[in-house]
Design a protein around this motif. Structure first.
Motif, short mmCIF file in Angstrom:
data_model
loop_
_atom_site.label_atom_id
_atom_site.label_comp_id
_atom_site.label_asym_id
_atom_site.label_seq_id
_atom_site.Cartn_x
_atom_site.Cartn_y
_atom_site.Cartn_z
N LYS A 141 1.59 -10.33 45.24
CA LYS A 141 2.14 -11.60 45.69
C LYS A 141 1.17 -12.73 45.34
CE LYS A 141 5.28 -9.15 47.94
NZ LYS A 141 4.89 -7.80 47.57
N ALA A 142 1.71 -13.91 45.18
CA ALA A 142 0.91 -15.07 44.78
C ALA A 142 -0.15 -15.42 45.84
CB ALA A 142 1.81 -16.27 44.52
N ASN A 143 0.20 -15.27 47.11
CA ASN A 143 -0.71 -15.67 48.19
C ASN A 143 -1.51 -14.50 48.75
OD1 ASN A 143 1.42 -14.34 49.35
ND2 ASN A 143 1.65 -15.75 51.07
N GLU A 144 -1.61 -13.44 47.99
CA GLU A 144 -2.27 -12.22 48.45
C GLU A 144 -3.79 -12.43 48.53
OE1 GLU A 144 -0.38 -8.38 47.12
OE2 GLU A 144 -2.20 -8.41 45.95
N GLY A 145 -4.41 -11.71 49.45
CA GLY A 145 -5.86 -11.77 49.58
C GLY A 145 -6.57 -11.17 48.38
N LYS A 146 -7.89 -11.25 48.41
CA LYS A 146 -8.70 -10.77 47.30
C LYS A 146 -8.61 -9.26 47.13
CE LYS A 146 -13.01 -12.44 45.65
NZ LYS A 146 -14.38 -12.85 45.96
N LEU A 147 -8.64 -8.53 48.25
CA LEU A 147 -8.58 -7.08 48.20
C LEU A 147 -7.17 -6.61 48.55
CD1 LEU A 147 -9.87 -4.25 48.08
CD2 LEU A 147 -10.51 -4.53 50.47
N THR A 148 -6.61 -5.75 47.70
CA THR A 148 -5.26 -5.26 47.91
C THR A 148 -5.31 -3.77 48.23
OG1 THR A 148 -4.44 -6.85 46.31
CG2 THR A 148 -2.96 -5.07 46.93
N ALA A 149 -4.83 -3.39 49.40
CA ALA A 149 -4.84 -1.99 49.82
C ALA A 149 -3.64 -1.71 50.70
CB ALA A 149 -6.12 -1.67 50.58
N LEU A 150 -3.21 -0.46 50.71
CA LEU A 150 -2.17 -0.05 51.64
C LEU A 150 -2.79 0.25 53.00
CD1 LEU A 150 -0.04 2.31 49.36
CD2 LEU A 150 0.38 -0.08 49.93
N PHE A 151 -3.87 1.02 52.97
CA PHE A 151 -4.61 1.38 54.18
C PHE A 151 -6.09 1.20 53.91
CE2 PHE A 151 -0.98 4.32 54.05
CZ PHE A 151 -0.37 4.01 55.25
N CYS A 152 -6.83 0.96 54.91
CA CYS A 152 -8.28 1.03 54.81
C CYS A 152 -8.84 1.32 56.18
CB CYS A 152 -8.86 -0.27 54.26
SG CYS A 152 -10.62 -0.13 53.90
N GLY A 153 -9.72 2.31 56.27
CA GLY A 153 -10.26 2.69 57.56
C GLY A 153 -11.36 1.78 58.05
N HIS A 154 -11.80 0.87 57.21
CA HIS A 154 -12.89 -0.02 57.60
C HIS A 154 -12.35 -1.44 57.66
CE1 HIS A 154 -16.72 -1.94 57.94
NE2 HIS A 154 -17.38 -0.81 57.79
N GLN A 155 -12.30 -2.02 58.85
CA GLN A 155 -11.67 -3.32 59.03
C GLN A 155 -12.35 -4.45 58.25
OE1 GLN A 155 -11.80 -4.09 63.19
NE2 GLN A 155 -14.03 -4.20 63.31
N MET A 156 -13.60 -4.28 57.86
CA MET A 156 -14.29 -5.34 57.12
C MET A 156 -13.82 -5.41 55.67
SD MET A 156 -18.17 -4.92 58.53
CE MET A 156 -18.77 -6.23 57.46
N HIS A 157 -13.16 -4.37 55.17
CA HIS A 157 -12.82 -4.33 53.75
C HIS A 157 -11.48 -4.98 53.43
CE1 HIS A 157 -15.60 -0.60 53.40
NE2 HIS A 157 -16.26 -1.73 53.52
N VAL A 158 -10.59 -5.00 54.37
CA VAL A 158 -9.27 -5.59 54.10
C VAL A 158 -8.70 -6.12 55.40
CG1 VAL A 158 -8.05 -3.39 54.41
CG2 VAL A 158 -7.03 -5.18 53.00
N SER A 159 -8.06 -7.28 55.33
CA SER A 159 -7.53 -7.91 56.53
C SER A 159 -6.03 -7.69 56.70
CB SER A 159 -7.83 -9.41 56.51
OG SER A 159 -7.27 -10.00 55.34
N ALA A 160 -5.35 -7.32 55.64
CA ALA A 160 -3.90 -7.12 55.73
C ALA A 160 -3.46 -6.02 54.77
CB ALA A 160 -3.18 -8.42 55.39
N SER A 161 -2.41 -5.32 55.16
CA SER A 161 -1.87 -4.26 54.32
C SER A 161 -0.89 -4.85 53.32
CB SER A 161 -1.15 -3.23 55.20
OG SER A 161 -0.42 -2.33 54.39
N ALA A 162 -0.71 -4.17 52.20
CA ALA A 162 0.26 -4.59 51.20
C ALA A 162 1.68 -4.21 51.58
CB ALA A 162 -0.09 -3.97 49.85
#
Length: 194
Positions: A141-162
Motif C-alpha cells: 500500500k502507498a501509506n504502508e510503514g517501512k517494515l512490512t510483515a504479517l506477524f512479528c513476535g517483537h513489538q519493536m520491529h513492526v507496528s502494524a500487520s499487513a
C-alpha cells in the motif's frame, strides 16, 4: 567489498528489518539493498555460495521463511539459522531444520499442523494455507510503514500487520473452527491459543 576473508571463514548473513524490510516478498524492491549486500558477501567469499548462510530472529511463518531462504539461495547455499527467542513458533523450530536438510517446507508444515493440533489439525492447516496464499498475493500500500510483515513476535520491529480486516476476520473464523474441532481437549485448545 574490500574485506579479505580467510578460506576457513563462513558467514551467516543476518536478515534483520534493516536488510529486509519486506518479510513477505523476498524479491521485493524494498529489499534491494539487502540483496546487494548478500551478493557483496558472496563475492567477498570468493563466489563460494556454500560459505554464506542466513540467520534471522524474525517471527515469520515457516513457509514465508522457507520462500525467503529459497530466494536467497542464489547467493548462499549454507544453512538457514533462526535464533530461538522465547516467541519463536514451534512450527518454525520443526520446519526449518528439516528444510535445511532438503525436505519440502509445504509438506513439513502440513505434517506439523496435522500432528501437533490433532483433531483441530485440518482447521489449523487451513490457517497456514490461507496465510501463505495471502502473503504470495499481497500488494504493498502507498501509506504502508517501512517494515512490512504479517506477524512479528517483537513489538519493536513492526507496528502494524499487513493483514486487512477481511483477512483477519477469515483467520478468526478458521480459528473458531479449530477450537470447535478440539472440543474439550485442553491440550489441543492450549496449543491453538499459543
Amino acid at each position: 567489498t574490500k574485506v579479505k576473508v580467510a578460506d576457513n571463514i563462513h558467514v551467516f548473513f543476518c536478515l534483520t528489518e534493516h536488510v529486509m524490510p519486506c518479510t513477505i516478498h523476498p524479491d521485493c524492491a524494498r529489499n534491494q539493498a539487502g540483496i546487494k549486500m548478500a551478493e557483496q558477501w558472496r563475492q567477498a567469499l570468493g563466489g563460494d555460495t556454500s560459505r554464506l548462510g542466513f540467520m534471522t530472529y524474525d517471527d515469520a511463518r515457516p513457509l514465508s521463511l522457507a520462500r525467503m531462504a529459497e530466494y536467497y539461495n542464489q547467493f548462499a547455499s549454507g544453512d538457514f539459522y533462526m535464533f530461538q527467542w522465547h516467541y519463536t513458533p514451534l512450527a518454525t523450530q520443526f520446519v526449518m531444520p528439516r528444510w535445511n536438510l532438503g525436505e519440502d517446507a509445504d509438506k513439513l508444515m502440513e505434517e506439523f499442523d496435522l500432528n501437533y493440533y490433532g483433531k483441530a489439525g485440518q482447521a489449523m492447516h487451513d490457517v497456514t494455507l490461507f496465510i501463505d496464499e495471502y502473503a504470495r498475493n499481497y500488494t504493498h500500500k502507498a501509506n504502508e510503514g517501512k517494515l512490512t510483515a504479517l506477524f512479528c513476535g517483537h513489538q519493536m520491529h513492526v507496528s502494524a500487520s499487513a493483514f486487512d480486516r477481511k483477512a483477519l476476520d477469515h483467520i478468526y473464523t478458521l480459528f473458531d473452527k479449530a477450537i470447535a474441532a478440539a472440543g474439550d481437549d485442553k491440550v489441543i485448545r492450549a496449543r491453538i491459543f499459543q
